[in-house]
Write an enzyme that holds these catalytic residues in place. Structure first.
Site, PDB file in Angstrom:
ATOM      1  CB  SER A 573      -0.909   0.016   1.233  1.00  0.00           C
ATOM      2  OG  SER A 573      -1.568   1.257   1.372  1.00  0.00           O
ATOM      3  CE1 TYR A 586      -4.182  -1.634   5.166  1.00  0.00           C
ATOM      4  CE2 TYR A 586      -3.547   0.644   4.781  1.00  0.00           C
ATOM      5  CZ  TYR A 586      -3.905  -0.596   4.287  1.00  0.00           C
ATOM      6  OH  TYR A 586      -4.000  -0.795   2.934  1.00  0.00           O
TER       7      TYR A 586
END
Length: 696
Positions: A573, A586
């Protein structure tokens, strides 16, 4: 060969209103639906019908016959070749003898009716010259067992009397067509003929009569073998133990990647494992080695399996897998040398160069049969054909002696100039042909898009996901689009070590090994650090860090067993490089992913294992993580409604463009393909431009 007979599947209602060509398709599909009658791509059927000549408008007799390369069970009308019977008859005046067989094939296109683009097969004269309206040529196990037995002529007469004749071995072609014509004219009451070492011809005045004759003749052989072999041990009786099912799978899962790596230097291979009852009976028998060495007989069999298999040196009574693995290189090399010697002994001045000398069929005593080919469908079909050969050997050896096709005859078919020409006409393989990929998170938006992109380029794909319902739906959709042969699904919870090990084992048993791992399983969470629970932190780390470690470790083990390199692509990501508010768990886990990829790139380089990363950002469409709380959480973090979120991400990007799953799939495909063969440890950002995530 004992077993239940074939059912008569003919349905008058379904056949009503069909013209002769469509009736032929109907009959062909019925016959091709049962592998005891003929296997995939095997056999052919024909019908002679009166059609209107498109040039003269006059009625002409036309031969409708299964075209080259077709499959009876699945073909449609466009799978039929059509030829003028008058022109086919005229070819007899051009025939100069068996030395000119191949020349006659070149005349077949000149006989085409109505510009039909479907090429006629080498078997066309066999159908054309039989003076009957409808002809079936099948390769039923029960009849080939007669055809491949010592004294097959006498067995044929014993079973069928005068109803079915017998002809000695002759390679398919023009001469055999003339032989069949002569037999029919001299035996007008015969309903068919057994071809030595080949198969069965039957005929009739109507399509239904021809079909029912074929079924009846095969059933008579099945019944006869049933009565003759009742109570007799097959293949000389049992000589070896059979391992329990789970042990068989474990042994096969170790052997398949090792073999695959040793035979894939010139062309990547895909594997298939079969431990069906027929296979286990054969590989556990006293006569297995002797019969296997004789080679298959029916041309359709050995064209797909080579003449003989390789028997893997494994003793199920005292299993020592490490010793077997150590002995494999010498066993495979011995097989290759024997094939080279076979080619040298038998080649003719016009013979094609030697092809891949590796075995197709690998028999593992106590375990099962492994087959390898250029793609999954061919590997599976090769295994099915060898099961047919096993059935033939069982029947023939039970009532007489099994007789393999003479070596030179086998070579002349395997290395037939016309067969070589057919191979040369095949389309160039796609870039990922023969590659096997496993995609975690495969049922999600990005995972399924990646799977489609890899499948588009010829790969086999194992979808791995924890969501069983979504997994099944995605597998069904992709199987329908690409073929059930190239798609598998396996439930894997990437946080559980046993789950991951079992899932990779399943993948190996389905396709023989692994070339590409796309680690894409994910989740998303958002909360300020003071509101982040230990459970939430741990969940992110378990899935996005530990999960990526576990699947990478299994992939590395497989890659090293294959000794043929490998390819890992992490879907991480933008947040692994650029901090984001209220998402510390995250972002930290994604950063761990990226650094793990770098570490693995260092470890894998010496073994040719490449590891690279794709960093998406704001892939909303089709993404499972954006369908739950994450979407609301991110909208709250930016103080906006969820409806405005996609436009927010688009507007903040440098290129002012939205990012879709297909965009991520293109980057993954590039890193998984040979176009990036000299790249490892790299990151591709697919985020429409974000200065914070520039790599430094």
């Amino acid at each position: 060969m004992a077993g239940s007979g074939l059912a008569n599947l003919w349905d008058d209602a379904a056949a009503t209103g069909l013209d002769e060509a469509d009736l032929l398709v109907y009959r062909s599909n019925l016959l091709g639906s049962d592998k005891r009658i003929t296997n995939y791509g095997g056999g052919n059927t024909s019908a002679k019908a009166t059609e209107t000549d498109p040039l003269t408008g006059k009625p002409v007799e036309v031969l409708w016959v299964k075209g080259s390369g077709g499959d009876l069970g699945t073909m449609r009308r466009d799978g039929l070749a059509s030829l003028y019977m008058e022109k086919l008859e005229a070819l007899k005046g051009l025939y100069k003898g068996v030395a000119f067989e191949d020349e006659m094939v070149g005349y077949l296109p000149h006989c085409t009716f109505n510009l039909n683009p479907r090429a006629a097969s080498i078997d066309t004269p066999l159908h054309a010259f039989v003076p009957r309206k409808h002809v079936d040529h099948m390769h039923p196990d029960a009849v080939i067992a007669i055809a491949c037995a010592k004294g097959s002529r006498e067995l044929t007469q014993k079973i069928y009397g005068e109803e079915i004749g017998w002809l000695p071995w002759k390679r398919p072609g023009f001469e055999l067509g003339l032989w069949l014509e002569k037999f029919c004219r001299e035996n007008p009451k015969a309903a068919g003929v057994v071809l030595e070492s080949h198969g069965l011809f039957t005929w009739g005045d109507t399509s239904k009569e021809c079909y029912e004759t074929t079924i009846r003749i095969i059933n008579r052989a099945i019944d006869w073998f049933g009565s003759e072999t009742a109570g007799k041990p097959a293949f000389g009786g049992v000589a070896r133990k059979t391992l329990p099912a789970e042990e068989r799978r474990s042994v096969a899962a170790r052997l398949m990647p090792a073999i695959r790596g040793m035979i894939s230097a010139a062309e990547r291979k895909v594997g298939h494992f079969d431990d069906s009852d027929a296979v286990l009976e054969f590989i556990g028998s006293r006569d297995m080695e002797k019969l296997a060495a004789l080679g298959t007989s029916c041309p359709d069999h050995f064209l797909r399996t080579k003449r003989s298999p390789l028997v893997v040196p494994f003793d199920p009574a005292a299993p020592d897998l490490e010793t077997t693995l150590a002995a494999l290189p010498a066993a495979l090399e011995a097989y290759r040398q024997e094939h080279a010697a076979y080619h040298a002994r038998c080649k003719r001045p016009v013979s094609p160069p030697m092809r891949d000398p590796n075995a197709v069929v690998y028999l593992v005593p106590g375990v099962g049969m492994i087959t390898f080919a250029k793609d999954k469908a061919t590997a599976r079909v090769s295994g099915e054909f060898y099961v047919n050969a096993i059935n033939v050997m069982r029947g023939a050896s039970a009532v007489s002696e099994y007789v393999g096709l003479p070596e030179q005859e086998a070579f002349d078919i395997e290395y037939w100039v016309l067969e070589e020409a057919k191979l040369q006409r095949l389309p160039k393989p796609k870039a990922l042909a023969g590659r096997v990929a496993l995609v975690t998170g495969g049922a999600g938006g990005i995972g399924s898009a990646v799977a489609r992109r890899l499948l588009d380029d010829g790969a086999c794909v194992v979808l791995a996901d924890i969501d069983e319902a979504a997994l099944e739906a995605t597998k069904t959709e992709l199987s329908g689009r690409y073929s059930a042969d190239v798609v598998r699904g396996v439930r894997i919870d990437v946080t559980k070590e046993d789950d991951v090990i079992a899932g990779f084992k399943t993948a190996v048993l389905e396709f023989g090994g692994l070339d590409i791992l796309v680690s894409n399983a994910g989740l998303a969470s958002a909360s300020p650090i003071e509101d982040t629970s230990l459970a939430l932190w741990t969940k992110n780390m378990d899935i996005l860090s530990t999960g990526y470690f576990l699947v990478s470790r299994e992939a590395f083990r497989l890659f090293r067993a294959q000794k043929a390199g490998g390819n890992v692509v992490f879907v991480a990501s933008k947040n692994g490089l650029a901090a984001s508010p209220n998402a510390s768990a995250y972002c930290t886990a994604k950063a761990a992913e990226i650094h793990l990829a770098r570490c693995l790139a260092l470890e894998g380089a010496e073994a040719g294992i490449r590891v690279n990363t794709v960093n998406p950002d704001a892939v909303l469409r089709g993404s499972k993580i954006w369908s739950g709380e994450w979407k609301e959480q991110r909208a709250a973090a930016y103080n906006m409604s969820t409806d405005d979120l996609e436009e927010h991400y688009r507007s903040r990007s440098m290129l002012k463009r939205s990012v879709y799953p297909e965009d991520i799939a293109e980057a993954v495909w590039f890193l998984a393909s040979d176009l990036s063969a000299k790249s490892t440890g790299n990151i591709i950002n697919v985020d429409a431009g974000n200065q914070q995530s520039f790599t430094r």
